[in-house]
Design a protein around this motif. Structure first.
Motif, PDB file in Angstrom:
ATOM      1  N   GLY A 253     -28.865 -34.805  -6.303  1.00 55.54           N
ATOM      2  CA  GLY A 253     -28.666 -35.471  -7.549  1.00 55.54           C
ATOM      3  C   GLY A 253     -30.161 -35.446  -8.165  1.00 55.54           C
ATOM      4  O   GLY A 253     -30.436 -35.070  -9.496  1.00 55.54           O
ATOM      5  N   ASN A 254     -31.293 -35.271  -7.371  1.00 55.88           N
ATOM      6  CA  ASN A 254     -32.890 -35.134  -7.716  1.00 55.88           C
ATOM      7  C   ASN A 254     -32.710 -33.699  -8.455  1.00 55.88           C
ATOM      8  O   ASN A 254     -33.607 -33.616  -9.229  1.00 55.88           O
ATOM      9  N   VAL A 255     -32.506 -32.736  -7.464  1.00 54.98           N
ATOM     10  CA  VAL A 255     -32.694 -31.252  -7.866  1.00 54.98           C
ATOM     11  C   VAL A 255     -32.091 -30.871  -9.358  1.00 54.98           C
ATOM     12  O   VAL A 255     -32.580 -30.261 -10.069  1.00 54.98           O
ATOM     13  N   GLY A 315     -44.803 -18.392  -5.580  1.00 51.39           N
ATOM     14  CA  GLY A 315     -46.248 -18.701  -5.724  1.00 51.39           C
ATOM     15  C   GLY A 315     -46.348 -20.104  -5.405  1.00 51.39           C
ATOM     16  O   GLY A 315     -47.305 -20.679  -4.897  1.00 51.39           O
ATOM     17  N   ALA A 316     -45.509 -21.027  -6.054  1.00 51.45           N
ATOM     18  CA  ALA A 316     -45.745 -22.350  -6.015  1.00 51.45           C
ATOM     19  C   ALA A 316     -45.565 -22.790  -4.391  1.00 51.45           C
ATOM     20  O   ALA A 316     -46.200 -23.669  -3.742  1.00 51.45           O
ATOM     21  N   ILE A 317     -44.502 -22.232  -3.836  1.00 48.45           N
ATOM     22  CA  ILE A 317     -44.260 -22.576  -2.245  1.00 48.45           C
ATOM     23  C   ILE A 317     -45.433 -21.987  -1.671  1.00 48.45           C
ATOM     24  O   ILE A 317     -45.506 -22.858  -0.569  1.00 48.45           O
ATOM     25  N   GLN A 318     -45.875 -21.011  -1.897  1.00 47.27           N
ATOM     26  CA  GLN A 318     -47.076 -20.654  -1.096  1.00 47.27           C
ATOM     27  C   GLN A 318     -48.283 -21.452  -1.390  1.00 47.27           C
ATOM     28  O   GLN A 318     -48.991 -21.842  -0.226  1.00 47.27           O
ATOM     29  N   ARG A 319     -48.415 -22.303  -2.443  1.00 44.90           N
ATOM     30  CA  ARG A 319     -49.329 -23.143  -2.674  1.00 44.90           C
ATOM     31  C   ARG A 319     -49.091 -24.572  -1.969  1.00 44.90           C
ATOM     32  O   ARG A 319     -49.900 -25.115  -1.294  1.00 44.90           O
ATOM     33  N   TRP A 320     -47.825 -24.696  -1.871  1.00 42.47           N
ATOM     34  CA  TRP A 320     -47.398 -26.009  -1.151  1.00 42.47           C
ATOM     35  C   TRP A 320     -48.386 -27.319  -1.709  1.00 42.47           C
ATOM     36  O   TRP A 320     -48.929 -28.006  -0.870  1.00 42.47           O
ATOM     37  N   ASP A 321     -48.227 -27.500  -2.847  1.00 46.98           N
ATOM     38  CA  ASP A 321     -49.252 -28.663  -3.391  1.00 46.98           C
ATOM     39  C   ASP A 321     -48.379 -29.059  -4.796  1.00 46.98           C
ATOM     40  O   ASP A 321     -48.011 -28.209  -5.479  1.00 46.98           O
ATOM     41  N   SER A 326     -46.652 -27.378 -12.055  1.00 46.46           N
ATOM     42  CA  SER A 326     -46.884 -26.881 -13.440  1.00 46.46           C
ATOM     43  C   SER A 326     -46.513 -25.509 -13.756  1.00 46.46           C
ATOM     44  O   SER A 326     -46.406 -25.242 -15.104  1.00 46.46           O
ATOM     45  N   VAL A 327     -46.402 -24.692 -12.768  1.00 46.15           N
ATOM     46  CA  VAL A 327     -46.382 -23.225 -13.009  1.00 46.15           C
ATOM     47  C   VAL A 327     -44.808 -22.882 -13.204  1.00 46.15           C
ATOM     48  O   VAL A 327     -44.401 -21.568 -13.610  1.00 46.15           O
ATOM     49  N   LEU A 328     -44.014 -23.774 -12.965  1.00 48.86           N
ATOM     50  CA  LEU A 328     -42.503 -23.438 -12.815  1.00 48.86           C
ATOM     51  C   LEU A 328     -41.671 -23.730 -14.073  1.00 48.86           C
ATOM     52  O   LEU A 328     -42.137 -24.660 -14.813  1.00 48.86           O
ATOM     53  N   PRO A 329     -40.560 -23.118 -14.194  1.00 52.58           N
ATOM     54  CA  PRO A 329     -39.547 -23.424 -15.448  1.00 52.58           C
ATOM     55  C   PRO A 329     -39.345 -24.784 -15.259  1.00 52.58           C
ATOM     56  O   PRO A 329     -39.126 -25.335 -14.021  1.00 52.58           O
ATOM     57  N   GLU A 330     -38.704 -25.379 -16.308  1.00 53.06           N
ATOM     58  CA  GLU A 330     -38.402 -26.787 -16.308  1.00 53.06           C
ATOM     59  C   GLU A 330     -37.176 -27.001 -15.197  1.00 53.06           C
ATOM     60  O   GLU A 330     -37.361 -28.163 -14.289  1.00 53.06           O
ATOM     61  N   TYR A 331     -36.218 -26.234 -15.207  1.00 55.41           N
ATOM     62  CA  TYR A 331     -35.109 -26.498 -14.432  1.00 55.41           C
ATOM     63  C   TYR A 331     -35.339 -26.474 -12.681  1.00 55.41           C
ATOM     64  O   TYR A 331     -34.712 -26.850 -12.040  1.00 55.41           O
ATOM     65  N   LYS A 333     -38.338 -27.277 -11.482  1.00 53.77           N
ATOM     66  CA  LYS A 333     -39.476 -28.446 -11.077  1.00 53.77           C
ATOM     67  C   LYS A 333     -39.185 -29.440 -10.083  1.00 53.77           C
ATOM     68  O   LYS A 333     -39.896 -29.900  -9.143  1.00 53.77           O
ATOM     69  N   ASN A 334     -37.962 -30.124 -10.572  1.00 52.62           N
ATOM     70  CA  ASN A 334     -37.445 -31.108  -9.548  1.00 52.62           C
ATOM     71  C   ASN A 334     -36.935 -30.584  -8.138  1.00 52.62           C
ATOM     72  O   ASN A 334     -37.121 -31.321  -6.980  1.00 52.62           O
ATOM     73  N   LEU A 335     -36.533 -29.294  -8.192  1.00 55.72           N
ATOM     74  CA  LEU A 335     -36.310 -28.651  -6.725  1.00 55.72           C
ATOM     75  C   LEU A 335     -37.420 -28.597  -5.984  1.00 55.72           C
ATOM     76  O   LEU A 335     -37.547 -29.004  -4.744  1.00 55.72           O
ATOM     77  N   TYR A 336     -38.628 -28.139  -6.571  1.00 51.66           N
ATOM     78  CA  TYR A 336     -39.832 -27.982  -5.980  1.00 51.66           C
ATOM     79  C   TYR A 336     -40.372 -29.387  -5.446  1.00 51.66           C
ATOM     80  O   TYR A 336     -40.783 -29.463  -4.148  1.00 51.66           O
ATOM     81  N   MET A 337     -40.444 -30.301  -6.069  1.00 43.46           N
ATOM     82  CA  MET A 337     -40.799 -31.622  -5.711  1.00 43.46           C
ATOM     83  C   MET A 337     -39.927 -32.187  -4.599  1.00 43.46           C
ATOM     84  O   MET A 337     -40.429 -32.694  -3.777  1.00 43.46           O
TER      85      MET A 337
END
Length: 541
Positions: A253-255, A315-321, A326-331, A333-337
């Motif tokens: 649901g969040n993703v 790149g975002a997953i390697q940073r793990w922060d 902010s570098v990700l496409p909108e769809y 962002k929720n997955l990453y968080m």
């Protein structure tokens, strides 16, 4: 039992059928607990365990010990008697096999080897003639041939005697399988399909409970305990399925990605194949969640994301922060968080006095996604790698390193730190388990429609490099699978201190026989798995 869930338009477009389970396990109540209370079942099981311990003490010869050990393992109650089994195996190891029958020798060989005790294949020489071939007089000993066939599958590289034993036993079992009666006919049929040392133990337990029930002179104490134990464990698993389904509902649901496969019950079943015993809730939970994450990332990289989006996600997953969102496409962002949140919650679930370091798990996912990016780059460039390069990469991206780290959450504290450090180096046993799963996955997927964006599979790379047909490539890969099993068998004898960790990694290889049997991929085509899942979690014994 489970209700069919309607496919979303995105699932239809991606070619994925929905899981048949939906929210089935969030409200399911086990039927057998309406007849007998869990408390009564637990008390009765404890009484029966004491009776079984008396059986160990009264076993006064090698053959009796071998048959008791085999029955207890087949019935799935061996996890209650680890020390008794260890003591009995030590006695069997020191025994004289010279007066034992083929059935007894082969069964003892299998029991000892699978627990990491070295037994020479020379124990079978007494069943051979002067010309070195097996005697014809054993061809009528069906139980002996079956045990020989199963035991020979614990061979290592270079064991010609066991290669011959396997071929000899298989040939004669094939000849006689049509004339056998129940239950031996079913046991031979199962072994010829998947030999015992490679099968899913819980499926074998379900078969054997019903078969043992029909066996003349069976031990009623063992049988009653097996039935109670299965039903008590089923209740444990049902509570976990309720919790993990609720977690999935929150995660998905969040993703908010409707195109990903919803396979939470199937992911839990994957964990269950490796860990079915009561005390392993944490590794089952971690394994289930990692499979969901791997499946989600796989669907993004394979079917949805552009190559630039793949690079940004990596790149975002390697940073793990969190700032990397902010570098990700909108769809995405929720997955990453949600990914970061899941890891924080797993870390919070680990008991404070446990030596399980979540950093190893995070690093394995980072490496996993780097592998996915390489596959995406190949697909983007329409590049077909060499067979070796493809296998070297995809035997890792199938998930073996991440799942092996997840599995270590079930290790005893005294070896957990060492086991985590060992498995994080991705040793040969992890690679071999990964190759077995990868090869069987690719063979199962070969005749299905490939998803848009998929990189070439191992089957296709072999065909491309060597200019052969799909059947020839699959035959070659089948032979490579046999080689990897030999590597896993060899590992049992190399580091006894880490044998508990190794046995669970071998359990990951068992999942290949379970999920990719008959050249199918029943994880993706999950309705094919529905009946088995019902037998594990819904239908009491």
């Amino acid at each position: 039992m489970a209700s069919t869930v309607a496919a979303t338009p995105d699932e239809i477009q991606s070619g994925y059928e929905p899981s048949p389970w939906g929210d089935f396990f969030t409200g399911y109540q086990p039927q057998h607990l309406q007849e007998r209370s869990e408390e009564w079942m637990t008390v009765r099981a404890d009484e029966l365990k004491e009776e079984v311990r008396k059986l160990f003490k009264t076993c006064d010869n090698t053959a009796a010990r071998i048959f008791l050990l085999d029955t207890i393992q087949h019935l799935g109650i061996d996890h209650h008697f680890e020390q008794d089994i260890e003591n009995a195996l030590s006695l069997v190891l020191r025994s004289d096999f010279s007066n034992l029958s083929l059935h007894e020798v082969a069964l003892g060989f299998l029991l000892l080897r699978q627990q990491g005790y070295w037994v020479s294949p020379d124990v079978f020489n007494k069943f051979k003639g002067e010309d070195g071939s097996f005697n014809k007089d054993i061809t009528n000993d069906t139980k002996g041939l079956l045990s020989l066939y199963n035991g020979a599958h614990l061979l290592i590289h270079g064991e010609v005697i066991l290669e011959e034993a396997k071929a000899f036993a298989q040939h004669h079992l094939e000849l006689m399988k049509g004339s056998l009666s129940f239950p031996l006919a079913e046991q031979v049929k199962r072994a010829l399909h998947v030999p015992l040392p490679r099968t899913c133990k819980r499926i074998e337990t379900l078969h054997y409970i019903s078969e043992y029930n029909e066996e003349e002179g069976h031990n009623t104490v063992l049988l009653e305990l097996a039935k109670l134990d299965f039903n008590l464990l089923q209740h444990v698993h049902l509570k976990e399925l309720k919790a993990i389904t609720e977690w999935w509902n929150s995660f998905s649901g969040n993703v908010g990605l409707s195109f990903i496969r919803g396979r939470i019950v199937e992911s839990y079943t994957w964990a269950y194949v490796v860990y079915h015993e009561k005390g392993f809730k944490l590794p089952r939970s971690i394994i289930s969640k990692m499979i969901v994450i791997i499946t989600t990332l796989d669907d993004i990289y394979d079917t949805h994301a552009t190559i630039e989006e793949c690079r940004k996600l990596n790149g975002a997953i390697q940073r793990w922060d969190e700032s990397a969102v902010s570098v990700l496409p909108e769809y995405l962002k929720n997955l990453y968080m949600e990914l970061l949140r899941t890891f924080r919650n797993i870390e919070a679930d680990v008991p404070i006095d446990m030596n399980y370091e979540i950093s190893y798990l995070r690093k394995s996912i980072q490496n996993h996604v780097t592998g996915y990016l390489q596959e995406a780059e190949w697909a983007h460039k329409n590049y077909t790698p060499s067979f070796k390069d493809q296998v070297d990469l995809t035997s890792l991206t199938i998930g073996a390193p991440t799942l092996s780290v997840s599995v270590m959450a079930g290790m005893a504290d005294e070896i957990m730190k060492q086991a985590l450090e060992w498995v994080s180096t991705v040793p040969s046993v992890v690679i071999s388990a990964g190759k077995i799963v990868r090869f069987m996955n690719d063979i199962g997927a070969f005749k299905r429609r490939k998803c848009k964006g998929d990189a070439a599979s191992s089957v296709e790379c072999y065909m491309h490099e060597y200019g052969v047909s799909g059947d020839v490539a699959i035959s070659k890969i089948d032979a490579l699978i046999e080689d990897e099993w030999k590597t896993l068998n060899q590992a049992r004898f190399e580091n006894h201190a880490l044998l508990p960790a190794l046995q669970r990694i071998i359990g990951l290889a068992y999942t290949a026989s379970f999920f990719y049997d008959n050249r199918n991929d029943v994880y993706t085509s999950s309705t094919l798995l529905q009946e088995i899942i019902e037998s594990f979690f819904v239908k009491p014994v």
